[in-house]
Motif scaffolding. Structure first.
Motif, PDB file in Angstrom:
ATOM      1  N   UNK A   1       0.857  -1.186   0.000  1.00  0.00           N
ATOM      2  CA  UNK A   1       0.000   0.000   0.000  1.00  0.00           C
ATOM      3  C   UNK A   1       0.890   1.231   0.000  1.00  0.00           C
ATOM      4  N   UNK A   2       0.571   2.185  -0.887  1.00  0.00           N
ATOM      5  CA  UNK A   2       1.322   3.443  -0.940  1.00  0.00           C
ATOM      6  C   UNK A   2       0.353   4.596  -1.132  1.00  0.00           C
ATOM      7  N   UNK A   3       0.674   5.746  -0.540  1.00  0.00           N
ATOM      8  CA  UNK A   3      -0.138   6.950  -0.694  1.00  0.00           C
ATOM      9  C   UNK A   3       0.636   8.019  -1.438  1.00  0.00           C
ATOM     10  N   UNK A   4      -0.086   8.815  -2.242  1.00  0.00           N
ATOM     11  CA  UNK A   4       0.543   9.844  -3.060  1.00  0.00           C
ATOM     12  C   UNK A   4      -0.265  11.138  -3.001  1.00  0.00           C
ATOM     13  N   UNK A   5       0.395  12.252  -3.242  1.00  0.00           N
ATOM     14  CA  UNK A   5      -0.281  13.529  -3.439  1.00  0.00           C
ATOM     15  C   UNK A   5      -0.770  13.526  -4.880  1.00  0.00           C
ATOM     16  N   UNK A   6      -2.086  13.593  -5.076  1.00  0.00           N
ATOM     17  CA  UNK A   6      -2.626  13.404  -6.413  1.00  0.00           C
ATOM     18  C   UNK A   6      -3.445  14.561  -6.921  1.00  0.00           C
ATOM     19  N   UNK A   7      -4.224  14.253  -7.940  1.00  0.00           N
ATOM     20  CA  UNK A   7      -5.108  15.232  -8.568  1.00  0.00           C
ATOM     21  C   UNK A   7      -6.418  14.527  -8.923  1.00  0.00           C
ATOM     22  N   UNK A   8      -7.443  15.317  -9.154  1.00  0.00           N
ATOM     23  CA  UNK A   8      -8.755  14.782  -9.473  1.00  0.00           C
ATOM     24  C   UNK A   8      -8.669  13.914 -10.733  1.00  0.00           C
ATOM     25  N   UNK A   9      -9.103  12.656 -10.656  1.00  0.00           N
ATOM     26  CA  UNK A   9      -8.999  11.781 -11.818  1.00  0.00           C
ATOM     27  C   UNK A   9      -9.901  12.194 -12.983  1.00  0.00           C
ATOM     28  N   UNK A  10     -10.888  13.038 -12.733  1.00  0.00           N
ATOM     29  CA  UNK A  10     -11.772  13.489 -13.814  1.00  0.00           C
ATOM     30  C   UNK A  10     -11.084  14.453 -14.775  1.00  0.00           C
ATOM     31  N   UNK A  11      -9.883  14.937 -14.428  1.00  0.00           N
ATOM     32  CA  UNK A  11      -9.140  15.811 -15.341  1.00  0.00           C
ATOM     33  C   UNK A  11      -8.727  15.072 -16.608  1.00  0.00           C
ATOM     34  N   UNK A  12      -8.501  13.777 -16.490  1.00  0.00           N
ATOM     35  CA  UNK A  12      -8.130  12.928 -17.626  1.00  0.00           C
ATOM     36  C   UNK A  12      -8.476  11.503 -17.233  1.00  0.00           C
ATOM     37  N   UNK A  13      -9.442  10.911 -17.884  1.00  0.00           N
ATOM     38  CA  UNK A  13      -9.900   9.570 -17.523  1.00  0.00           C
ATOM     39  C   UNK A  13      -8.938   8.463 -17.957  1.00  0.00           C
ATOM     40  N   UNK A  14      -7.911   8.814 -18.714  1.00  0.00           N
ATOM     41  CA  UNK A  14      -6.859   7.873 -19.102  1.00  0.00           C
ATOM     42  C   UNK A  14      -7.420   6.588 -19.696  1.00  0.00           C
ATOM     43  N   UNK A  15      -8.362   6.731 -20.592  1.00  0.00           N
ATOM     44  CA  UNK A  15      -9.016   5.564 -21.209  1.00  0.00           C
ATOM     45  C   UNK A  15      -8.034   4.673 -21.966  1.00  0.00           C
ATOM     46  N   UNK A  16      -7.005   5.234 -22.559  1.00  0.00           N
ATOM     47  CA  UNK A  16      -6.024   4.437 -23.295  1.00  0.00           C
ATOM     48  C   UNK A  16      -4.651   4.526 -22.639  1.00  0.00           C
ATOM     49  N   UNK A  17      -4.670   4.753 -21.352  1.00  0.00           N
ATOM     50  CA  UNK A  17      -3.450   4.910 -20.572  1.00  0.00           C
ATOM     51  C   UNK A  17      -3.709   4.294 -19.205  1.00  0.00           C
ATOM     52  N   UNK A  18      -2.907   4.610 -18.219  1.00  0.00           N
ATOM     53  CA  UNK A  18      -3.073   4.024 -16.897  1.00  0.00           C
ATOM     54  C   UNK A  18      -2.744   5.047 -15.814  1.00  0.00           C
ATOM     55  N   UNK A  19      -3.394   4.907 -14.665  1.00  0.00           N
ATOM     56  CA  UNK A  19      -3.102   5.750 -13.505  1.00  0.00           C
ATOM     57  C   UNK A  19      -1.917   5.191 -12.711  1.00  0.00           C
ATOM     58  N   UNK A  20      -1.688   3.895 -12.817  1.00  0.00           N
ATOM     59  CA  UNK A  20      -0.638   3.294 -12.003  1.00  0.00           C
ATOM     60  C   UNK A  20       0.021   2.155 -12.749  1.00  0.00           C
ATOM     61  N   UNK A  21       1.263   1.914 -12.391  1.00  0.00           N
ATOM     62  CA  UNK A  21       1.967   0.730 -12.886  1.00  0.00           C
ATOM     63  C   UNK A  21       2.719   0.087 -11.729  1.00  0.00           C
ATOM     64  N   UNK A  22       2.885  -1.219 -11.837  1.00  0.00           N
ATOM     65  CA  UNK A  22       3.772  -1.977 -10.958  1.00  0.00           C
ATOM     66  C   UNK A  22       4.803  -2.595 -11.892  1.00  0.00           C
ATOM     67  N   UNK A  23       6.058  -2.287 -11.630  1.00  0.00           N
ATOM     68  CA  UNK A  23       7.151  -2.758 -12.481  1.00  0.00           C
ATOM     69  C   UNK A  23       8.149  -3.549 -11.649  1.00  0.00           C
ATOM     70  N   UNK A  24       8.786  -4.547 -12.295  1.00  0.00           N
ATOM     71  CA  UNK A  24       9.812  -5.352 -11.643  1.00  0.00           C
ATOM     72  C   UNK A  24      11.162  -5.001 -12.243  1.00  0.00           C
ATOM     73  N   UNK A  25      12.166  -4.835 -11.383  1.00  0.00           N
ATOM     74  CA  UNK A  25      13.534  -4.551 -11.836  1.00  0.00           C
ATOM     75  C   UNK A  25      14.024  -5.784 -12.589  1.00  0.00           C
TER      76      UNK A  25
END
Length: 129
Positions: A29-53
């Motif tokens: 679990x992680x918390x971030x300083x964010x912005x209203x998601x309605x500014x860009x619904x990111x329909x062809x993108x993503x709000x978050x990623x999990x990546x492995x080194x």
């Protein structure tokens, strides 16, 4: 409506650190300083990623289209807190992972600007707790 980062932070900054080690089958679990998601619904993108080194680079293993991830937005006026959870799969390879948050803030005058947080690193344990 405009967006403001949480006091003393910038957009995308980590506000609630994830545990340094997260076991397979547990939840990061992680918390971030964010912005209203309605500014860009990111329909062809993503709000978050999990990546492995993976050597000298990062390989995406999950994003907000996966059942193992969830993102929560908590708006208090122009300030939005973001909480991201990742249910670490029981068969996830041992390694170093990072959680990255992406968003779009709206300034006075209506200009929307994208941002990407610096990412938070999670070191996965080799065993179950």
């Amino acid at each position: 409506m405009i967006d403001l980062p949480a006091p003393g932070t910038f957009f995308g900054q980590l506000t609630a650190p994830v545990a340094a080690t997260v076991a397979r089958g547990a939840q990061a679990v992680a918390g971030f300083s964010g912005a209203n998601p309605n500014n860009n619904l990111r329909r062809y993108d993503t709000y978050l990623t999990v990546d492995r080194r993976d050597g000298g680079s990062w390989t995406r293993v999950a994003d907000d289209s996966d059942w193992s991830t969830k993102i929560f937005f908590d708006n208090v006026g122009p300030v939005t807190g973001v909480r991201i959870t990742w249910d670490v799969p029981g068969d996830a390879p041992t390694g170093t992972y990072r959680i990255t948050y992406r968003g779009d803030s709206k300034a006075i005058g209506g200009k929307v600007s994208g941002f990407t947080g610096p990412g938070v690193t999670v070191v996965q344990a080799r065993y179950h707790y």
